[in-house]
Design an enzyme around this catalytic site. Sequence first.
Site: not given
Length: 219
Positions: A15, A90, A128, A162, A173
């Site tokens: 996203k 969400r 990531r 992160r 998550r």
Amino acid sequence: MSKIIVLMGAPGAGKGTQARLLHGRLNLPQISTGDMFRALKDAQTPLAAEVRALMEAGQLVPDDVTIRVVRERTARDDCREGYILDGYPRTPVQAAMLETLATEQDKKIQAIEIEVPRELLAQRMVGRRNCPVCGEIYNLYFKPPKFDSVCDLHPEVQLNHRSDDNLDTVQARLTTYEEQTRPLLDYYKAANLLHVVDGTREAEAIYKDIEEIVTSDGD
Ligand code: AMP
């Protein structure tokens, strides 16, 4: 009528990457609730501490806080011609608030799901990295930087990993997503507002599909 483009999909689906491309090419503001909460990282307030703890646990920030942040941000002038939501809504309560907001702002909601099978998501998130200067998103497995751990455009700074992209938090998550957010896809589908794109491809191929949806459906 201007649009609220809602990028949906699991954490790690891409996203953020697509929102950055849309922002850069269509010049619409990218509103990422995750980025806004991360910006609280160093604030020494009880709210910032609560947000940090929830993020580290892979849980959601309470609806009332999230809704307030989105309402304030989308009231700014730069959102008048439309905007991109990356990571919101969400929960069903957040989705209901977005409907109200769209009516108040005289905007049309367009939801786009970036669909990626669950088994690919964890590796994507663990790999990531992002540039703290320009925000460019890399992946050690799928889109590595030219030189180890530095941005191609800003080689003077180390890429950031992160803190919630570690395996334990990633699993939490993904569970949070399945339980609280995935049901919203049915809601948008039933309302005929949902488009689905195959998120397993190169970012540019995914972007082409999304741009077509954003620029051709409605006005
Ligand atoms: P993201 O960068 O979108 O993956 O978001 C990182 C974290 O920020 C999430 O795991 C949540 O803890 C929090 N967060 C982001 N967006 C929302 C939202 N719409 N509602 C509640 N919590 C959120």
